[in-house]
Design an enzyme around this catalytic site. Structure first.
Site, PDB file in Angstrom:
ATOM      1  N   LYS A  66     -18.753  -2.473  -4.553  1.00 47.72           N
ATOM      2  CA  LYS A  66     -18.090  -1.313  -3.937  1.00 47.72           C
ATOM      3  C   LYS A  66     -19.009  -0.456  -3.058  1.00 47.72           C
ATOM      4  O   LYS A  66     -18.546   0.161  -2.106  1.00 47.72           O
ATOM      5  CB  LYS A  66     -17.446  -0.431  -5.019  1.00 47.72           C
ATOM      6  CG  LYS A  66     -16.208  -1.055  -5.645  1.00 47.72           C
ATOM      7  CD  LYS A  66     -15.527  -0.082  -6.580  1.00 47.72           C
ATOM      8  CE  LYS A  66     -14.358  -0.756  -7.279  1.00 47.72           C
ATOM      9  NZ  LYS A  66     -13.595   0.167  -8.121  1.00 47.72           N
ATOM     10  N   ASP A 102      -9.202   4.320  -5.248  1.00 50.51           N
ATOM     11  CA  ASP A 102      -9.327   4.503  -6.702  1.00 50.51           C
ATOM     12  C   ASP A 102      -9.025   5.944  -7.125  1.00 50.51           C
ATOM     13  O   ASP A 102      -8.217   6.172  -8.032  1.00 50.51           O
ATOM     14  CB  ASP A 102     -10.745   4.136  -7.173  1.00 50.51           C
ATOM     15  CG  ASP A 102     -10.993   2.638  -7.172  1.00 50.51           C
ATOM     16  OD1 ASP A 102     -10.033   1.867  -7.373  1.00 50.51           O
ATOM     17  OD2 ASP A 102     -12.154   2.229  -6.979  1.00 50.51           O
TER      18      ASP A 102
END
Ligand code: ATR
Length: 277
Positions: A66, A102
């Site tokens: 990420k 997220d």
């Protein structure tokens, strides 16, 4: 021509994203497939170049990519840059743009599943890692009144707060200090992995001082109800597990790729069925 969307992670074999996205593509008559690729960190750069070469339309990236993926992209959405992590990539005519769904996914799940308005609320975030970063900044953007962060390593909580230039009241503290002051909060959020399979007997902190009616939210979805959430339910809290965050981060990614927001209840049902197996 059928479009291809992909997940890059290491490992990915346990991922529920292919199931969830492929069902949505089919259900919405979108000619596309989603496939999970196991990409070792040393191959990430080549894999991203492969996305350009093959014309893959969009990606999810997960642990451990990420942060590492950021310098490999053409542009990063400002919110993702602030979080320091990308989980969604859109291929816009050859330009790869990174986003983070997220934190926004978590917040949307919280609002819609618990029917709570975050504005003006006093919130305790437990943990200061990657997941906490996205959640913290998204809560700030929603106008929470106070967002304290407690963490095993207090300096990491302090560092996260120091990075935020918005006008929100935030303090960093230890897990023990947070336990003592638990009655002050409207919402408690566990962003750590404490209580996740196979360590299901562990709890991030004691709920002895929590007041009834507090919202207690755990981003873990395996098990569906952690020991901490069970204890919260016993103490008359309003509880939320991690399925909502998982589904909404996927739904927001799907929307960025296709322009259409999928049926989240259907996604949730599919994910829950698989997790119960
Ligand atoms: P993620 O990206 O999933 O958030 P991470 O960045 O490794 O993962 O962060 C994990 C978080 O869980 C951290 O806040 C970590 O605390 P430290 O900063 O002190 O490492 C917390 N955590 C993990 N295991 C823990 C444990 N056994 N007890 C307390 N906190 C724990």
């Amino acid at each position: 021509m059928e479009k291809l969307y992909a997940l890059f992670g290491c490992p990915v074999h346990h991922s529920l994203s292919p199931l969830m996205h492929n069902d949505a593509f089919q259900h919405m008559n979108i000619a596309a497939r989603y496939h999970a690729f196991h990409v070792e960190p040393k191959h990430l750069k080549d894999a991203i170049n492969g996305v350009r070469a093959l014309g893959i339309s969009g990606l999810n990236v997960t642990i451990p990519h990420k942060t590492a993926v950021i310098p490999l992209l053409d542009d990063i959405d400002p919110a993702a840059r602030r979080i320091g992590a990308v989980n969604t990539i859109v291929n816009e005519n050859g330009r790869l743009i990174g986003y983070n769904t997220d934190g926004p996914g978590y917040v949307q799940a919280l609002e819609e599943e618990v029917h709570i308005d975050i504005k003006g609320k006093r919130i305790l975030v437990i943990g200061a890692g990657g997941a906490a970063r996205g959640i913290y900044f998204s809560l700030v953007d929603k106008g929470a009144k106070q967002i304290d962060i407690c963490n095993r390593t207090v300096s990491k909580a302090k560092q996260l707060i120091d990075e935020c230039d918005a006008a929100v009241s935030s303090a960093a503290c230890s897990l023990n200090e947070a336990e003592e002051r638990l009655g002050e909060y409207d919402i408690l959020i566990n962003t750590t992995s404490v209580g996740m399979y196979p360590h299901m007997k562990e709890m991030p902190l004691s709920l002895a001082n929590m007041k009834e009616g507090t919202v207690v939210s755990d981003i873990i979805y395996n098990p569906l109800e952690t020991k901490w959430l069970k204890e919260a339910r016993r103490r008359k809290a309003i509880v939320q597990n991690g399925v909502g965050m998982f589904v909404y981060q996927g739904a927001l990614a799907f929307e960025k790729w296709t322009g259409a927001f999928p049926d989240v209840e259907r996604m949730k049902k599919i994910v829950m069925e698989q997790l119960r197996r």
